[in-house]
Design a protein around this motif. Structure first.
Motif, PDB file in Angstrom:
ATOM      1  N   ALA A  62       0.773  -1.221   0.085  1.00 40.03           N
ATOM      2  CA  ALA A  62       0.036  -0.186   0.201  1.00 40.03           C
ATOM      3  C   ALA A  62       0.745   1.216  -0.212  1.00 40.03           C
ATOM      4  N   GLU A  63       0.293   2.274  -0.229  1.00 39.61           N
ATOM      5  CA  GLU A  63       1.109   3.581  -0.230  1.00 39.61           C
ATOM      6  C   GLU A  63       1.821   3.752   0.874  1.00 39.61           C
ATOM      7  N   ASP A  64       1.125   3.469   1.978  1.00 37.14           N
ATOM      8  CA  ASP A  64       1.697   3.666   3.181  1.00 37.14           C
ATOM      9  C   ASP A  64       2.878   2.792   3.655  1.00 37.14           C
ATOM     10  N   GLY A  65       3.126   1.618   2.947  1.00 34.11           N
ATOM     11  CA  GLY A  65       4.166   0.757   3.253  1.00 34.11           C
ATOM     12  C   GLY A  65       3.396  -0.357   3.709  1.00 34.11           C
ATOM     13  N   TYR A  66       2.138  -0.654   3.990  1.00 36.96           N
ATOM     14  CA  TYR A  66       1.299  -1.769   4.428  1.00 36.96           C
ATOM     15  C   TYR A  66       1.351  -2.857   3.424  1.00 36.96           C
ATOM     16  N   LEU A  67       1.970  -4.003   4.055  1.00 36.93           N
ATOM     17  CA  LEU A  67       1.998  -5.306   3.485  1.00 36.93           C
ATOM     18  C   LEU A  67       1.441  -6.531   4.035  1.00 36.93           C
ATOM     19  N   GLY A  68       0.236  -6.201   4.235  1.00 39.35           N
ATOM     20  CA  GLY A  68      -0.677  -7.402   5.114  1.00 39.35           C
ATOM     21  C   GLY A  68      -1.910  -7.704   4.600  1.00 39.35           C
ATOM     22  N   PRO A  69      -2.838  -8.500   4.905  1.00 42.45           N
ATOM     23  CA  PRO A  69      -3.953  -8.942   4.263  1.00 42.45           C
ATOM     24  C   PRO A  69      -5.175  -8.249   4.873  1.00 42.45           C
ATOM     25  N   TRP A  70      -5.092  -7.281   5.941  1.00 44.28           N
ATOM     26  CA  TRP A  70      -6.326  -6.923   6.808  1.00 44.28           C
ATOM     27  C   TRP A  70      -6.622  -5.482   6.278  1.00 44.28           C
ATOM     28  N   PRO A  71      -7.908  -4.975   6.376  1.00 43.22           N
ATOM     29  CA  PRO A  71      -8.437  -3.859   6.037  1.00 43.22           C
ATOM     30  C   PRO A  71      -7.747  -2.466   6.298  1.00 43.22           C
ATOM     31  N   LYS A  72      -7.989  -1.557   5.711  1.00 48.22           N
ATOM     32  CA  LYS A  72      -7.204  -0.308   5.801  1.00 48.22           C
ATOM     33  C   LYS A  72      -7.352   0.317   7.337  1.00 48.22           C
TER      34      LYS A  72
END
Ligand SMILES: [Zn+2]
Length: 945
Positions: free
Chosen positions: A124-134
């Motif tokens: 994601a834009e913010d660096g997130y790399l997991g399977p859970w909602p924002k």
């Protein structure tokens, strides 16, 4: 010192963290070889190739959800995933990169590159790399734990391929962790699932090594502070608390503990090294299985003999801890342990087909594919994915990190077996090492050195402790001074073609079982554990063992045994603990004084793991599975040996003849010890068949003359009063102070009338914070009695109110007398006379891995009642006013970590479990009272209603 080591040194000077950065960074005794190329042959080589062909190359396409779960996180319904699903791709990638170091299959690189590229797209834009909602990013689930594994995988990929994008992705993940938890109102602790999510400390420390980004180190330091509220790994490590007695002894904690080793390397702070090595040694002493594996039902319990599951993930985490301990200490015993785990626990977890690995690789039992055993983790688009299937292949991948390591200016050979390694020495000289032979099926290996020109460097060869007589030939000439359990260092000018042949002592050995495996032995040939598998013995089934041999079992028949790794491969049952007689004692396990403890002058109490009840006459003798004959009673006796040197070069004293703990060194003997001097101690167990010593590293203690003398605890197992086995006798006549036993705390209480109505006849607890706690040496594991007068003033507003509880951690409460308030439906309520909204029942319960307990007795508010509960072996009885109310079947023996208990509340659990009540006449015995005695205990007061 290798190049990587030098890099760490350089970075140590740049520490900007809050911890006192030492002038010198931490030192490694050995380090992994970076950028080396490995090929393995023989039995393990086949397994490595099968893992690549039938798992690593096919898992992503057979399980598209591996990556799709990330793509779907903000689309459609709430993800239907297990809380740890985000780890799968990280774990897969870690073992994938390790396999690349050991393979030249171009498809492997292509498969992994596709996974890494897609991961990059899904960040994601913010660096997130997991399977859970924002809205949930990093805030719960096992999301930080998932990020730890993905970061680690990307970091390894970057190191192997030089792909800068992977490092950037990794940094962006760490940046998001810092943006969420560093200098904000949130702490990593708030993410819950502590042992899992706090493990991200290890990933942050590794990334700090690579990037020198101060924020990553500061974030890691903040997690060390969070440890104090959850696993407490740092403080318990320094205090010498055994790992299984720490607040979070689950296996995931091992990755958090790895963070301590990295913090030592970064900061040079010796305390991190000490805490880390303590936990490693504690698991080695108390929890390492006969397979070299670790865990009992996903955690440490202090007992490696139970037939509880040995989870593959736990073995992988344990292997990682052992590798760090080897890097830090260079102790060849650790390399022996890793070899044992690799050939048995790890090779046993992987099916020879390479298609699956187990969740549980039991010492005795069957091999079940993890996608069957834990299929609750599977989803339609990830049918084969679970925590273990993606993690197990790391066990072989780790060979590329420990098989040969850098050691000083040279190399240390830890692994034996057919292989080839191309690497560079610290000075950049290219070296090829090659091993030929069929070790460990055969007894020897031939190691050849290949260099472009002659070059001087030290080559250290592990001489296993189990190989009593090892022959080493250098270019055909015998090398003198070969000693088991050491590295044999050959420092010389090496030339191409120089060859070292090692011939190991493969004489059959055995280890002796205790507790659940009492009267049994495990057999070994070299590093291979042997097992009995009827199908393998008869030559049935598709899969054939590496080794099949006739073994004469002491006192028994000759059995055909196969290697443990192959046992169960055709689906049948097997056993690695086999009935035997005429055995020497099992290795004793020293417990207290804690490692590094300061003890007061005077007598010293040494405790150790309790032998099997049958070994000390505490229970009926078990019967052999075959034949039904009773086992002979063990005559083992324990002696403590004390030295001022860790290797016991000088014995200071030796004392004792204890059958079971404790062993008391009298003050007259203890005066031989100088104050403020470290003394090492070990235990020797002897019986008619021989002697066995406790495992190194040995614990030490210091006599501190400034400490007040120890409380006068009797020389009994539970500190019980010899005349009547009383552990705590507290009349509670307006005062919590006991007549026998040790008061710890007393809050929210006042003196109140007793059952006879007279003043100062009881203590009243307020149901808000009212709680009285008493110390225990340990909770009786088999038989005990607790009796007390109780008058409940009001039912608890929450679900539970404790009369008595010894809860110390999840699923460990060896006894609770609990008022359980059940809420009824409206219909049910209306059918009741009086229409009570809810009612409370008093139960006697045990939490030991699962729940056990008696039926409840309906509480009458405001009435005195005498309550007694008696545990006699597998029977727990609840007496009310001297009459047996109900009984429950419970485990015959419960090994609890409880070191205290409370009245009126839960001694440790954070939730409100207080009970507003009056209590009188507490009696707690380390024996089972008879029904008559229970009646008598209730009779001496005539309860005034
Ligand atoms: Zn697992």
């Amino acid at each position: 010192m290798c190049a990587e080591n030098g890099l760490v040194c350089g970075m140590g000077l740049l520490v900007v963290g809050g911890l006192a950065a030492a002038a010198e960074p931490g030192r490694l005794a050995m380090e992994c070889l970076h950028g080396a190329t490995w090929r393995f042959g023989g039995a393990l080589g086949e397994r490595i190739q099968a893992n690549t062909a039938r798992w690593l190359l096919v898992a992503p396409k057979n399980n598209p959800g591996l990556l799709d779960m990330f793509a779907k996180r903000d689309k459609g319904p709430k993800p239907n995933l297990v809380p740890w699903a985000g780890e799968f791709v990280g774990k897969y990638l870690i073992s994938g990169v390790q396999a690349m170091r050991m393979s030249d299959d171009p498809r492997l690189r292509e498969t992994l590159a596709a996974v890494v590229n897609r991961l990059g797209e899904l960040q994601a834009e913010d660096g997130y790399l997991g399977p859970w909602p924002k809205a949930e990013r990093l805030l719960g689930h096992w999301d930080l734990w998932g990020h730890y594994h993905v970061m680690f995988g990307l970091l390894l990929w970057h190191e192997h391929t030089g792909d800068e994008k992977a490092l950037i992705a990794c940094r962006r993940m760490a940046d998001l962790i810092c943006n969420t938890y560093l200098d904000t109102k949130r702490r990593v602790l708030d993410a819950g699932s502590h042992e899992m999510n706090m493990s991200v400390i290890h990933g942050l420390a590794l990334l700090y090594h690579k990037t020198k980004e101060p924020r990553y180190l500061r974030m890691a330091e903040e997690i060390v502070k969070d440890f104090e509220h959850a696993g407490d790994y740092f403080r318990t490590g320094l205090a010498g608390v055994e790992f299984f007695r720490t607040p979070r002894p689950r296996w995931e904690s091992l990755h958090a503990v790895q963070g301590l080793a990295e913090l030592y390397l970064i900061t040079g702070d010796e305390r991190f090294r000490r805490a880390f090595l303590h936990h490693w040694a504690s698991i080695r002493r108390f929890d390492m299985r006969n397979t070299g594996g670790f865990s009992s039902g996903e955690q440490a319990t202090g007992n490696p003999y139970a037939d509880s599951p040995i989870e593959t993930c736990c073995v992988i985490a344990w292997q990682a801890v052992m590798m760090d301990a080897l890097r830090l200490t260079g102790d060849p015993a650790i390399a022996d342990d890793i070899e044992l785990a690799t050939f048995n626990a790890i090779a046993g977890a992987q099916h020879p087909s390479g298609e699956w690995c187990t969740y549980d690789t039991p010492m005795n039992g069957k091999r079940v594919p993890s996608h069957v055993a834990i299929n609750f983790q599977a989803r339609p688009d990830t049918p084969h994915l679970n925590c273990c299937s993606v993690n197990g292949p790391r066990g072989f991948g780790a060979l590329s990190e420990w098989a040969v390591m850098s050691r000083g200016s040279g190399l240390a050979v830890n692994f034996y077996g057919p292989m080839q390694l191309q690497t560079k020495l610290a000075d950049g000289t290219a070296v090829t090492l090659k091993q030929e032979g069929d070790y460990p099926i055969g007894d020897s290996t031939k190691l050849t050195v290949d260099l472009s020109k002659p070059h001087a460097f030290p080559l250290a060869l592990r001489i296993p402790a189990w190989s009593a007589k090892t022959e080493v030939l250098l270019n055909g000439k015998a090398v003198p001074g070969v000693k088991a359990g050491t590295y044999l260092e050959l420092a010389r000018e090496w030339r191409s073609g120089d060859a070292v042949t090692l011939r190991f002592d493969m004489a059959l050995r055995h280890e002796v079982g205790d507790v659940e495996q009492y009267g049994k032995a495990s057999f070994y040939r070299g590093p291979l554990l042997l097992a009995h598998d009827e199908q393998m013995a008869k030559g049935q089934g598709k899969f054939r063992p590496w080794l099949l041999m006739d073994v004469p079992v002491p006192g028994g028949p000759t059995l055909k045994l196969c290697d443990f790794a192959s046992a169960g491969a055709n689906g049948g049952p097997y056993r690695s603990w086999l009935p035997a007689t005429g055995l020497r004692p099992p290795a004793p396990v020293p417990w207290l004084p804690a490692d590094g403890a300061r003890v007061p002058p005077g007598a010293i109490r040494f405790s150790f793991r309790k032998p099997a009840p049958a070994a000390v006459g505490g229970a009926s003798l078990p019967r052999e599975p075959v034949g039904g004959a009773s086992l002979p009673r063990d005559t083992r006796r324990h002696t403590v040996a004390i030295s001022d040197a860790p290797d016991f070069a000088r014995a200071i004293l030796s004392y004792g003849e204890a059958a079971k703990p404790p062993l008391i060194l009298p003050a007259s003997e203890a005066t031989k010890l100088k104050p403020n001097t470290p003394y090492y101690w070990k235990l020797v167990a002897r019986n008619a068949n021989g002697a066995t010593e406790s495992l190194a590293p040995h614990k030490h203690f210091v006599v501190d003359p400034t400490l007040p003398p120890a409380p006068d605890v009797p020389e009994t197992q539970y500190g019980e009063r010899p005349k009547d086995s009383a552990i705590v006798i507290a009349p509670l006549k307006g005062d919590p102070k006991p007549e026998w036993g040790q008061l710890k705390t007393a809050d929210g209480w006042k003196a109140a009338p007793g059952p006879d109505g007279k003043p100062n006849g009881s203590v009243e607890l307020d149901g808000q914070a009212g709680r009285i706690t008493y110390a225990l040496t340990e909770f009786p594991d088999r038989d005990f009695t607790v009796a007390i007068w109780v008058c409940v003033n009001a039912l608890p507003k929450t679900q539970y109110g404790q009369v008595f509880s010894a809860w110390c951690k999840g699923m460990d409460d060896p006894l609770r007398l609990v008022v359980h308030v059940a809420r009824h439906s409206v219909a049910e309520k209306d059918s009741r006379p009086g229409g009570a909204a809810h009612e409370g029942k008093l139960h006697a319960r045990i939490e030991a891995g699962q729940f056990f307990g008696t039926d409840g007795w309906p509480v009458e508010v405001g009435k005195w009642v005498h309550v007694a509960t008696v545990k006699e072996g597998a029977k727990l009885t609840l007496y009310i006013n001297g009459q047996a109310h109900s009984t429950a079947k419970v485990p015959e023996s419960v090994a609890s970590s409880a070191e205290d208990f409370a009245l009126g509340g839960n001694p440790h659990f954070g939730g409100p479990e207080f009970l507003s009540c009056r209590l009188a006449d507490l009696r707690f015995f380390a024996r089972a009272l008879s029904a008559d005695e229970a009646r008598e205990a209730s009779a001496h007061w005539t309860a005034k209603q």
